[in-house]
Design a protein around this motif. Sequence first.
Motif, PDB file in Angstrom:
ATOM      1  N   PRO A  88       5.471  -7.710  -8.367  1.00  0.00           N
ATOM      2  CA  PRO A  88       4.812  -6.478  -7.958  1.00  0.00           C
ATOM      3  C   PRO A  88       4.335  -6.554  -6.525  1.00  0.00           C
ATOM      4  O   PRO A  88       3.754  -7.543  -6.098  1.00  0.00           O
ATOM      5  CB  PRO A  88       3.618  -6.383  -8.929  1.00  0.00           C
ATOM      6  N   ASP A  93       1.946  -2.340   0.440  1.00  0.00           N
ATOM      7  CA  ASP A  93       3.390  -2.544   0.546  1.00  0.00           C
ATOM      8  C   ASP A  93       4.156  -1.408  -0.120  1.00  0.00           C
ATOM      9  O   ASP A  93       5.124  -0.874   0.438  1.00  0.00           O
ATOM     10  CB  ASP A  93       3.759  -3.886  -0.088  1.00  0.00           C
ATOM     11  N   THR A  94       3.717  -1.030  -1.320  1.00  0.00           N
ATOM     12  CA  THR A  94       4.395   0.048  -2.046  1.00  0.00           C
ATOM     13  C   THR A  94       4.279   1.370  -1.298  1.00  0.00           C
ATOM     14  O   THR A  94       5.258   2.109  -1.158  1.00  0.00           O
ATOM     15  CB  THR A  94       3.808   0.190  -3.459  1.00  0.00           C
ATOM     16  N   ARG A  97       6.618   1.435   1.698  1.00  0.00           N
ATOM     17  CA  ARG A  97       8.026   1.628   1.344  1.00  0.00           C
ATOM     18  C   ARG A  97       8.292   3.072   0.911  1.00  0.00           C
ATOM     19  O   ARG A  97       9.338   3.646   1.240  1.00  0.00           O
ATOM     20  CB  ARG A  97       8.425   0.651   0.233  1.00  0.00           C
ATOM     21  N   THR A 183      12.253   3.739  -3.809  1.00  0.00           N
ATOM     22  CA  THR A 183      11.546   2.458  -3.849  1.00  0.00           C
ATOM     23  C   THR A 183      11.726   1.786  -5.202  1.00  0.00           C
ATOM     24  O   THR A 183      11.982   0.579  -5.286  1.00  0.00           O
ATOM     25  CB  THR A 183      10.050   2.669  -3.566  1.00  0.00           C
ATOM     26  N   HIS A 187      13.910  -1.705  -5.380  1.00  0.00           N
ATOM     27  CA  HIS A 187      13.180  -2.955  -5.557  1.00  0.00           C
ATOM     28  C   HIS A 187      12.956  -3.332  -7.018  1.00  0.00           C
ATOM     29  O   HIS A 187      12.270  -4.307  -7.298  1.00  0.00           O
ATOM     30  CB  HIS A 187      11.841  -2.877  -4.819  1.00  0.00           C
ATOM     31  N   ARG A 189      11.224  -2.379  -9.739  1.00  0.00           N
ATOM     32  CA  ARG A 189       9.868  -2.634 -10.227  1.00  0.00           C
ATOM     33  C   ARG A 189       9.835  -2.774 -11.746  1.00  0.00           C
ATOM     34  O   ARG A 189      10.684  -2.255 -12.461  1.00  0.00           O
ATOM     35  CB  ARG A 189       8.927  -1.495  -9.812  1.00  0.00           C
ATOM     36  N   HIS A 193       5.147  -0.548 -13.025  1.00  0.00           N
ATOM     37  CA  HIS A 193       5.195  -0.030 -11.665  1.00  0.00           C
ATOM     38  C   HIS A 193       6.070   1.216 -11.580  1.00  0.00           C
ATOM     39  O   HIS A 193       5.802   2.122 -10.792  1.00  0.00           O
ATOM     40  CB  HIS A 193       5.704  -1.110 -10.721  1.00  0.00           C
ATOM     41  N   LEU A 197       4.727   4.708 -10.080  1.00  0.00           N
ATOM     42  CA  LEU A 197       5.441   5.493  -9.078  1.00  0.00           C
ATOM     43  C   LEU A 197       5.763   6.893  -9.610  1.00  0.00           C
ATOM     44  O   LEU A 197       5.709   7.874  -8.869  1.00  0.00           O
ATOM     45  CB  LEU A 197       6.728   4.776  -8.670  1.00  0.00           C
TER      46      LEU A 197
END
Length: 280
Positions: A88, A93-94, A97, A183, A187, A189, A193, A197
Amino acid sequence: MVTGTPAARPAAPGLRRTDHAALRLLAALLPAGFRDRQHAEWTGDLLALADSAPQDRRRYLIGAARTLPSLRRLVRHGGAGGTPVALPGGVRDTAARVLLLGLLWPILSWLLWIPARYYGFDIPGRLERGNHEFLIDPKTVWPLDGTPGWLDVIWLVPHLGAIAATFGPFLLTIVALVGGTATALRHGRRPAHLGALALIGLFAAFLGAVLFVMSIAWDLPTSDPILVALGVAAVALGATTRTLRRRARAGLIALGLAIIPLLVSFHTAAGHDMYVWFAD
């Protein structure tokens, strides 16, 4: 084949002793047949963070520890050969992105589809030389003019992106939905996550709809504050998010700064003329 234990594994060059010790401990808590591969993945990530602040590496190790239960379940259910579970990222950071991937399409579309075509093909000069007695249809300006009709579907992508960039509520919704989805897909998740999102995207879509209604019903200038907030956030996150690659950080800062001419165009006579041409 059962691999060696973490105790027999030498420290990777460039990895701090404390980080190596923490990884050995974390790897020891994983099944023997899986720990070497996961240890190598963690090591590579920490080496990439070698120049980052110590707190960034600590956050990474804490995140790695939090994934131990899901990794053990993955191995237990026979999923160790599949796609590794991504660690995670932090909130910063999230968010960085999401902004990077969400702003990329509308901001670049606006730059290329409206001002680049307007000034690149000298629309103001052509109108001035004609004493503004005739209009120049945007459909007669490249690339819409001179390319096969079946390409119109492709040109619709920058056209819609440019429209989204010029209206704050739409831009906010696009950034959340497109950026959040990209994202998550990029990535990989974890489900938690992905859910987070998704909630962010739904909330932004709802907020965008509310702001749209407010702007129509009460004629409120909702675009300016949204653009300012997105621009400031993009520049700030690009400058401070050390977990992003340099190119990604530079791109995020550039996208944030590109919002400045977009904002300026709303409040100048030249910008007004440009949008009148585009609307025709």
